[in-house]
Write an enzyme that holds these catalytic residues in place. Structure first.
Site: not given
Length: 351
Positions: A100, A131, A134, A138, A194, A228, A231
Site C-alpha cells: 500500500d 491506502e 489499509h 495490515y 491492485e 481495491e 481503485h
C-alpha cells in the site's frame, strides 16, 4: 576542464537527457485532456467529469478506519492455526503492509502531479487516505498476531527480508521511476498491481473466511478488497479517457508479466497449499482476474479462464456495481451517495 568521471559532469548529461524526455512528455500531455494544464484544476465545480466524480463519492461513502475492525476474536483462532497457516498469513500480511505504501508513492510522486482534472485529483487524494488506512490495518494485524519483536521486525521489513516480496515491489517501483513510459502504460501497470498482484492474496484470506476463521482479518479483507476493486475500476475509467492509449499488445504484455509474477508468488514462493488451497486452481483464478481486467480496459481476454472459486464470485474485478450495491457488511457512509437535492435543509417542518 571538469573531470568527466565526476558526478557533477555526469549529472549534466543526465539532466540534458531528462530535459529532452520531459519535453517529449509535455507535448504528449498537451494532447491528453486529463493531463492538460489549466487553472480549472484549482476549482472543483462545475463538474466536468460526472462519472469520475461519482467514483470519488463512492470512495468517500466507503470510508472506514482500522479502529472499527474488532480483532478480539482473532487471537484464539490464531493460536489454534497450524504452523504452515501462521507462516502463510503472516507473510501475506507483510506483503500487503509494504504494497500500500508503494501504491501511495506512485499516487504522490506521479499520478497526482500529472493528472490535472480536479475530479480525478479528488479521487487520488482520497485513495491516498484509504491506502494509509489499509497499511495501518495490515500493520495492526501483524502487531496483534506476532508477539516476537524480531519476527515482527522481519515482517515489517518484507521488501528487504523476503526476496519474493521484493520481486513484486521492484516491479511496481520500476514503473514509478520510469520516465519514458507513457501515462497510459503506467495506469495499466498500477491497475495490474491492485487488480492482479492483490487478487490471489485476497482470495486466500477469503478462503479462511469460508472455513470460519479469523473474523477480524476476514472482515478487514472484505473492506480492503472492496476498496481495491474500486481503485482498479477507476484506473480503467481513466484509461478510457486517454486519447493516446498503449496498443492492445503492450497492455497484454504488462498484464501477462504481472500474472506470471503473481502465479510464482502464490504457487512457488509462498504456496497457497500451506493453507489447504489448490495451487493449480489459484493459477487459474489469477488468469481469470487478469482476463476481467483486460475486458474492463476494453480489450479481449488472453487466458479464457473460468473462475474456479465459487466463494470469490462477488469479489472479482466484475464488482464495479456489485461491490457498492451489495454494500459489503453494510459499510457505506450515510447520505454521501445521495443526490444534492435529497439533502435540502428546510425550516417548514412541524415540531
Amino acid at each position: 576542464m571538469g573531470d568527466p568521471e565526476r558526478p557533477e559532469a555526469a549529472g549534466l548529461d543526465q539532466d540534458e537527457r531528462s530535459s529532452s524526455d520531459t519535453n517529449e512528455s509535455e507535448i504528449k500531455s498537451n494532447e491528453e485532456p486529463l493531463l492538460r494544464k489549466s487553472s480549472r484544476r484549482f476549482v472543483i465545480f462545475p463538474i466536468q467529469y460526472p462519472d469520475i466524480w461519482k467514483m470519488y463519492k463512492q470512495a468517500q461513502a466507503s470510508f472506514w478506519t482500522a479502529e472499527e475492525v474488532d480483532l478480539s476474536k482473532d487471537l484464539p483462532h490464531w493460536n489454534k492455526l497450524k504452523a504452515d497457516e501462521k507462516y502463510f498469513i503472516s507473510h501475506i500480511l507483510a506483503f500487503f503492509a509494504a504494497s500500500d505504501g508503494i501504491v501511495n508513492e506512485n499516487l504522490v510522486e506521479r499520478f497526482s502531479q500529472e493528472v490535472q482534472v480536479p475530479e480525478a485529483r479528488c479521487f487520488y487524494g482520497f485513495q491516498i487516505l484509504i491506502e494509509n488506512v489499509h497499511s495501518e490495518m495490515y500493520s495492526l494485524l501483524i502487531d496483534t498476531y506476532i508477539r516476537d519483536p524480531k519476527k515482527r521486525e522481519f515482517l515489517f521489513n518484507a521488501i528487504e527480508t523476503m526476496p519474493y516480496v521484493k520481486k513484486k515491489a521492484d516491479w511496481a517501483l520500476r514503473w514509478i521511476a520510469d520516465r519514458k513510459s507513457t501515462f497510459g502504460e503506467r495506469v495499466v501497470a498500477f491497475a495490474a498491481v491492485e487488480g492482479v498482484f492483490f487478487s490471489g492474496s485476497f482470495a486466500a484470506i477469503f478462503w479462511l473466511k469460508k472455513r470460519g476463521l479469523m473474523p477480524g482479518l476476514t472482515f478487514s479483507n472484505e473492506l480492503i478488497s472492496r476498496d481495491e476493486g474500486l481503485h482498479c475500476d477507476f484506473a480503467c475509467l481513466m484509461f478510457q479517457y486517454l486519447v493516446n492509449k498503449p496498443s492492445e499488445e503492450r497492455v497484454r504484455e504488462i498484464i501477462v508479466d504481472a500474472v506470471k509474477i503473481e502465479q510464482e508468488f502464490l504457487t512457488e514462493a509462498l504456496p497457497v497449499g500451506l493453507i489447504g488451497m489448490n495451487c493449480i486452481l489459484m493459477k487459474q483464478y489469477i488468469e481469470f482476474v487478469a482476463d476481467r481486467l483486460l475486458v474492463e480496459l476494453g480489450f479481449s481476454k488472453v487466458f479464457q479462464a473460468e473462475n474456479p472459486f465459487d466463494f470469490m464470485e462477488n469479489i472479482s474485478l466484475e464488482g464495479k456495481t456489485n461491490f457498492f450495491e451489495k454494500r459489503v457488511s453494510e459499510y457505506q457512509r450515510f447520505a454521501v451517495m445521495a443526490e444534492t437535492t435529497d439533502n435540502v435543509f428546510t425550516l417548514d417542518a412541524d415540531f
